[in-house]
Write an enzyme that holds these catalytic residues in place. Structure first.
Site, mmCIF file in Angstrom:
data_model
loop_
_atom_site.group_PDB
_atom_site.id
_atom_site.type_symbol
_atom_site.label_atom_id
_atom_site.label_comp_id
_atom_site.label_asym_id
_atom_site.label_seq_id
_atom_site.Cartn_x
_atom_site.Cartn_y
_atom_site.Cartn_z
ATOM 1 N N ARG A 1 0.820 -1.144 0.075
ATOM 2 C CA ARG A 1 -0.040 0.017 -0.037
ATOM 3 C C ARG A 1 0.680 1.246 0.065
ATOM 4 O O ARG A 1 1.671 1.491 1.022
ATOM 5 C CB ARG A 1 -0.873 -0.067 1.210
ATOM 6 C CG ARG A 1 -1.934 -1.235 1.233
ATOM 7 C CD ARG A 1 -2.813 -0.958 -0.160
ATOM 8 N NE ARG A 1 -4.150 -1.718 -0.182
ATOM 9 C CZ ARG A 1 -5.010 -1.421 -1.268
ATOM 10 N NH1 ARG A 1 -4.796 -0.841 -2.211
ATOM 11 N NH2 ARG A 1 -6.387 -2.147 -1.151
ATOM 12 N N ALA B 1 -10.788 -6.714 -2.364
ATOM 13 C CA ALA B 1 -11.732 -5.665 -2.565
ATOM 14 C C ALA B 1 -11.435 -4.871 -3.849
ATOM 15 O O ALA B 1 -10.227 -5.225 -4.284
ATOM 16 C CB ALA B 1 -11.448 -4.801 -1.365
ATOM 17 N N GLU C 1 -14.197 -8.532 -8.453
ATOM 18 C CA GLU C 1 -13.128 -8.434 -7.672
ATOM 19 C C GLU C 1 -12.579 -9.526 -7.088
ATOM 20 O O GLU C 1 -11.394 -9.965 -6.996
ATOM 21 C CB GLU C 1 -13.116 -7.421 -6.749
ATOM 22 C CG GLU C 1 -13.391 -5.815 -7.390
ATOM 23 C CD GLU C 1 -12.165 -5.466 -7.960
ATOM 24 O OE1 GLU C 1 -10.899 -5.747 -7.650
ATOM 25 O OE2 GLU C 1 -12.232 -4.599 -8.714
ATOM 26 N N GLU D 1 -9.054 -11.267 -7.925
ATOM 27 C CA GLU D 1 -7.835 -11.340 -7.044
ATOM 28 C C GLU D 1 -7.680 -12.569 -6.294
ATOM 29 O O GLU D 1 -6.567 -12.931 -5.871
ATOM 30 C CB GLU D 1 -8.254 -10.222 -5.650
ATOM 31 C CG GLU D 1 -8.186 -8.697 -6.210
ATOM 32 C CD GLU D 1 -8.207 -7.964 -5.242
ATOM 33 O OE1 GLU D 1 -7.988 -6.647 -5.424
ATOM 34 O OE2 GLU D 1 -8.359 -8.188 -4.234
ATOM 35 N N GLY E 1 -15.176 12.572 7.578
ATOM 36 C CA GLY E 1 -15.076 13.949 7.666
ATOM 37 C C GLY E 1 -14.660 14.728 6.207
ATOM 38 O O GLY E 1 -15.100 15.786 6.257
ATOM 39 N N GLU F 1 -1.430 -4.334 -10.394
ATOM 40 C CA GLU F 1 -1.754 -4.705 -9.243
ATOM 41 C C GLU F 1 -1.003 -6.150 -8.727
ATOM 42 O O GLU F 1 -0.921 -6.871 -9.361
ATOM 43 C CB GLU F 1 -3.285 -5.106 -8.867
ATOM 44 C CG GLU F 1 -3.909 -5.172 -7.771
ATOM 45 C CD GLU F 1 -5.299 -5.260 -7.874
ATOM 46 O OE1 GLU F 1 -6.175 -4.477 -7.046
ATOM 47 O OE2 GLU F 1 -6.010 -5.735 -8.670
#
Lengths: 182, 182
Positions: free
Chosen positions: A63, A75, A92, A96, A115, A140
């Protein structure tokens, strides 16, 4: 008490590949105004893929924002704003992990960071799994693992698994299963 | 398999109040490059404030990106990048609910949307509560509620509570408590 904030002005700062960024002016309940920064996102789907042996599929990937490898449930994001979340989840999961599933149970939605971000993640539990071939996206890179549900729950409780959707969806599945509701 | 992606180029698109946006170029494991959009955030803290009667504090507020009111546990962002998360959690709990707590148990961190966002949320459970006066931020409007833990768990399982940190932290507290570990 009325809590509603109204959009007065909207300005796009950036329109990108995964996200857009808007900088709005909002009218607050007391008549004052405030800046509201908003990330736009097409929304995504995550899947707790549960085998008959009570194992779940996990994906290890790098990540970039954290410069870290994470363990997450399968995901991905929707292709377009009106893509059916369940269809996206099926795609997905197949891409994956190579799996298709006979049954999907909807687990509710997740607002990752309400937020400033408008992303919605639809969560599913998939059972009746059948495994085929992997076909991840071009840019990926990932490793697929199968782990017992209770081990994944322990890794969440200990803080080892940090991903929000994985924590929420797997703990939901654990509580629903233990309560005989899944 | 090496999954690491390396930063080749970084460009700030926006530096804002709550978030910054970077658009990087990354070197992938196969030697190709890809664009990586990254939201920078100071990080935040959320607190499951648990009373002796097994009730938790919830905050109802308007979330502008969704144009919706949400129910969430008390939370807020750090004032600076090196602010101690626990100090931040104590401040937010006091500001939003008026409560101080004798004990804080760390529940791990949460990565809200690790594909494009670098925000970290530190999660705590607070017990031994003492209630004082509310003092929310100037542009923050909220209503405080106290609800039984099991009711909040039900609202999470039913999909009524959507906020990621609330789902993850409350379900953790539920499982830890039921297992006698909290």
């Amino acid at each position: 008490m009325n809590l509603t904030e109204k959009q007065i002005k909207a300005e796009y700062i950036y329109k990108g590949k995964i996200i857009n960024l808007r900088r709005d002016e909002a009218l607050l309940p007391d008549g004052n105004t405030a800046v509201r920064e908003v990330i736009e996102h097409l929304g995504g789907v995550c899947v707790v893929a549960l085998t008959q042996e009570n194992e779940i599929m996990l994906v290890k990937q790098f990540r970039y924002p954290y410069s870290e490898e994470t363990l997450e449930i399968p995901a991905g994001k929707r292709d377009r704003k009106d893509e059916d979340p369940l269809e996206c989840g099926k795609r997905e999961l197949r891409e994956e992990t190579g799996a298709t599933a006979q049954n999907y149970t909807f687990l509710g939605t997740l607002y990752p960071s309400p937020g400033y971000c408008g992303e919605i993640i639809w969560m599913y539990c998939a059972t009746g799994l059948d495994f085929g071939e992997l076909c991840p996206d071009d840019d990926e890179f990932l490793l697929v693992e199968k782990r017992p549900l209770d081990e994944v729950v322990s890794m969440i409780l200990s803080g080892e698994i940090t991903d929000a959707k994985t924590q929420a969806a797997v703990l939901k599945v654990k509580i629903l299963k233990d309560g005989g509701k899944l």
